[in-house]
Design an enzyme around this catalytic site. Structure first.
Site, PDB file in Angstrom:
ATOM      1  N   ASN A   9       0.874  -1.182   0.000  1.00 48.88           N
ATOM      2  CA  ASN A   9       0.000   0.000   0.000  1.00 48.88           C
ATOM      3  C   ASN A   9       0.903   1.221   0.000  1.00 48.88           C
ATOM      4  O   ASN A   9       1.498   1.556   1.015  1.00 48.88           O
ATOM      5  CB  ASN A   9      -0.892  -0.018   1.251  1.00 48.88           C
ATOM      6  CG  ASN A   9      -1.780   1.214   1.347  1.00 48.88           C
ATOM      7  OD1 ASN A   9      -1.897   1.969   0.384  1.00 48.88           O
ATOM      8  ND2 ASN A   9      -2.397   1.421   2.500  1.00 48.88           N
ATOM      9  N   TRP A  10       1.022   1.842  -1.184  1.00 55.39           N
ATOM     10  CA  TRP A  10       1.939   2.988  -1.305  1.00 55.39           C
ATOM     11  C   TRP A  10       1.364   4.244  -0.634  1.00 55.39           C
ATOM     12  O   TRP A  10       2.092   5.209  -0.444  1.00 55.39           O
ATOM     13  CB  TRP A  10       2.217   3.291  -2.774  1.00 55.39           C
ATOM     14  CG  TRP A  10       2.961   2.215  -3.523  1.00 55.39           C
ATOM     15  CD1 TRP A  10       3.388   0.999  -3.044  1.00 55.39           C
ATOM     16  CD2 TRP A  10       3.379   2.265  -4.894  1.00 55.39           C
ATOM     17  NE1 TRP A  10       4.030   0.291  -4.030  1.00 55.39           N
ATOM     18  CE2 TRP A  10       4.040   1.045  -5.179  1.00 55.39           C
ATOM     19  CE3 TRP A  10       3.258   3.216  -5.906  1.00 55.39           C
ATOM     20  CZ2 TRP A  10       4.580   0.770  -6.439  1.00 55.39           C
ATOM     21  CZ3 TRP A  10       3.789   2.933  -7.162  1.00 55.39           C
ATOM     22  CH2 TRP A  10       4.447   1.722  -7.427  1.00 55.39           C
ATOM     23  N   LYS A  11       0.081   4.240  -0.344  1.00 56.80           N
ATOM     24  CA  LYS A  11      -0.592   5.423   0.214  1.00 56.80           C
ATOM     25  C   LYS A  11      -0.309   6.649  -0.680  1.00 56.80           C
ATOM     26  O   LYS A  11      -0.246   6.525  -1.884  1.00 56.80           O
ATOM     27  CB  LYS A  11      -0.160   5.663   1.659  1.00 56.80           C
ATOM     28  CG  LYS A  11      -0.276   4.408   2.524  1.00 56.80           C
ATOM     29  CD  LYS A  11      -0.122   4.694   3.978  1.00 56.80           C
ATOM     30  CE  LYS A  11      -0.065   3.371   4.746  1.00 56.80           C
ATOM     31  NZ  LYS A  11      -0.131   3.545   6.182  1.00 56.80           N
ATOM     32  N   GLY A 233       2.654  -1.282   4.301  1.00 57.87           N
ATOM     33  CA  GLY A 233       2.732   0.133   3.953  1.00 57.87           C
ATOM     34  C   GLY A 233       4.176   0.554   3.723  1.00 57.87           C
ATOM     35  O   GLY A 233       4.737   0.376   2.638  1.00 57.87           O
ATOM     36  N   GLY A 234       4.803   1.090   4.766  1.00 61.84           N
ATOM     37  CA  GLY A 234       6.143   1.675   4.667  1.00 61.84           C
ATOM     38  C   GLY A 234       7.162   0.808   3.940  1.00 61.84           C
ATOM     39  O   GLY A 234       7.875   1.279   3.049  1.00 61.84           O
TER      40      GLY A 234
HETATM   41  C1  PEP Z   1      -0.823  -0.058   5.812  1.00 59.26           C
HETATM   42  O1  PEP Z   1      -0.645   0.965   5.187  1.00 59.26           O
HETATM   43  O2  PEP Z   1      -1.843  -0.721   5.594  1.00 59.26           O
HETATM   44  C2  PEP Z   1       0.195  -0.477   6.772  1.00 59.26           C
HETATM   45  C3  PEP Z   1       0.031  -1.608   7.404  1.00 59.26           C
HETATM   46  O3  PEP Z   1       1.260   0.365   6.942  1.00 59.26           O
HETATM   47  P1  PEP Z   1       2.668   0.006   7.659  1.00 59.26           P
HETATM   48  O4  PEP Z   1       3.135  -1.299   7.069  1.00 59.26           O
HETATM   49  O5  PEP Z   1       3.561   1.148   7.324  1.00 59.26           O
HETATM   50  O6  PEP Z   1       2.399  -0.124   9.127  1.00 59.26           O
END
Ligand code: PEP
Length: 249
Positions: A9-11, A233-234
């Site tokens: 998930n690049w957001k 995410g990250g």
């Molecule tokens: C996400 O964006 O769904 C997520 C789990 O982010 P992260 O891995 O950065 O916690």
């Protein structure tokens, strides 16, 4: 047999060129027996999809879609717009949308219905806040998110979904649920699904874990009986980290 799934998930991150390099670096690294899904920002969907064209193991997802078919909704994106550019997956109900856009279980029910009507596969996100976790009501809270947004579906439609359990206190915080905490919730959700549908539907449902998944913890998390992969995410923003996570099954 449930699929192993590594979803990124690049957001709202990366320039077009950075995203292009990342998508190329992921799609050119073959990982056997894992479905990879990249959740990219709307403006990059077409080019990311083109990069992954012909590669059955890498797919592109939108990070959201609107709950109406079409009309006077300035700035929104409809499901048919997504399918018209060859997109097959959509992330729905991410906790950031639940929090900042006030998306609730009822709205998400509408989105899930509309996505399925357009043959889009929802990656349905659920999860509890730190307060709810501390109160000890985390399992009933997350079970209720499934009941209210998904359990009206016929079994054949429910079977098309991917679920992502993402404890809010673990998203972007660097704090990961322990493998035991993830397994406890995933097993509870699977039992909840079996109670409403049946064991076959529950056993066939892919449930991903999300919340600070990194190369260092992915193997242990993905090794849990009821964890079928991750929504990341990250760590999905760095080619090497994400490719390592993809190889952690
Ligand atoms: C996400 O964006 O769904 C997520 C789990 O982010 P992260 O891995 O950065 O916690």
């Amino acid at each position: 047999m449930r699929k192993n799934i590594a979803a990124g998930n690049w957001k709202m991150n990366l320039s077009f060129d950075e995203g292009k390099a990342l998508a190329e670096g992921v799609q050119s690294t073959f990982v056997d027996n894992v479905l990879t899904i990249l959740g990219v920002p709307y403006p990059y969907l077409v080019s990311a999809n083109k990069i992954c064209e012909g590669n059955d193991s890498v797919a592109i997802a939108a990070q959201n879609m609107h709950h109406m078919e079409k009309g006077a909704y300035t700035g929104e994106v409809s499901p048919s717009m997504l399918t018209s550019i060859g997109i097959h997956y959509v992330i729905l109900g991410h906790s950031e949308r639940r929090e900042y856009q006030k998306e609730d279980n009822q709205l998400l029910k509408q989105k899930v219905d509309l996505a399925l009507a357009h043959h889009l596969t929802p990656i349905f996100c659920c999860g509890e806040s730190l307060d709810i976790r501390k109160s000890g009501n985390h399992i009933s809270h997350v079970s209720n998110q499934l009941s209210e947004s998904l359990f009206h579906l016929a079994a054949a439609d429910f079977a098309k979904l991917i679920i992502a359990y993402e404890p809010i206190w673990a998203i972007g915080t660097g704090e990961t649920a322990s493998p035991a905490q993830a397994q406890e919730m995933h097993a509870a959700l699977r039992a909840h699904i079996a109670g409403h549908y049946d064991d076959q539907i529950a056993q066939g449902c892919s449930i991903l874990y999300g919340g600070s998944v990194k190369p260092a913890n992915a193997k242990e998390l993905f090794g849990q009986t009821d964890v079928d992969g991750g929504l990341v995410g990250g760590a999905s923003l760095k080619t090497d980290d994400f490719n390592q996570i993809r190889k952690s099954f």
